[in-house]
Design an enzyme around this catalytic site. Sequence first.
Site: not given
Ligand code: 13P
Length: 341
Positions: A178, A220, A293
């Site tokens: 990510e 991600k 979120r």
């Molecule tokens: P959000 O979808 O709230 O951005 O969180 C995803 C996530 O795991 C961020 O590391």
Amino acid sequence: MNLAELNKVAEAMVAPGKGILAADESSGTIKKRFDAIGVDSTEDNRRDYREMMFRTTDAMMNHISGVILYDETIWQKAKDGTLLVDVIKKAGAIPGIKVDEGTKPLPNCPGELITIGLDKLADRLPKYYEQGARFAKWRAVIDIGQGIPSYAAISTNAHALARYAALCQAAQIVPIVEPEVLMDGAHDIDRCYEVTEFALKETFQQLYYQRVALEGIVLKPNMAIAGKKSAKKASVQEVAEKTVKMLKNCVPGAVPGIAFLSGGQSDEEATAHLDAMNKIGNLPWKLTFSYGRALQAAPQKAWAGKSENVAAAQRAFSHRAKMNGLAAMGQWKQDLEKKAA
Ligand code: 13P
């Protein structure tokens, strides 16, 4: 490393119509979320809240492929004494674990961060595997602002992501890679595209140098999207087209799937964007969600820390999971939101 097994898990994480629930908020972040709904962030409340989602059978069985857990949760038991990982597994989803240890300021790079947690990672991973985790997450944070990001921030974070990914695969755990370019700034969509493209290219270069098998990862990323403070908001179609173009330029087809973060988009925006991308079609990888979120905002509000609200919160969670499951197949329609409202 058994790559066929890793690939099987990665494919299951991005199975058609399913995506990942990111429920791995750190103690600090979950406190912020609970403050907003007037709930104390105690261990029991965190357990009750997460148990409420993991027991939403319809959502978990049909639309959620895996759940990213925070360290506290992977060892935690439900109210009736069942391990929460067993609740997740029973619903047919795969437990995963956030393994980075947050961020620290990056020396010589004012305003920029490096994600930490590599030192003991090789020792920690087998314990998480033993506890049931079959995938992990590491989040690098790249901010856009005056004079940033620097190449130093992009390259050191990409290097750490690849170090983490290689360690995970050696421990038979699928790494979610990510590199998040934040949408907090005032930049437009084209600046986000440019920075994200750079971060992705650097990340895949490091994955290659460190011999990470792409068939055994899930990416991600953020979408190509205007910053929250930008005066120039991009349309749903523009976000979808630019994000797909960007990913096609950066992500090899050997990667089984891409599961987006929501990053501060509204619930419906996050769904609409994912749907529009899948409607474009003809993609070399699966495109799905790994939302925190955008999956949890509605159930959090409905729950508000009260046991009498659990059913309403589960309905809200179920709805969002279903909408995103449809979006992952390009089958979402805005009417479906209106009918539910
Ligand atoms: P959000 O979808 O709230 O951005 O969180 C995803 C996530 O795991 C961020 O590391």
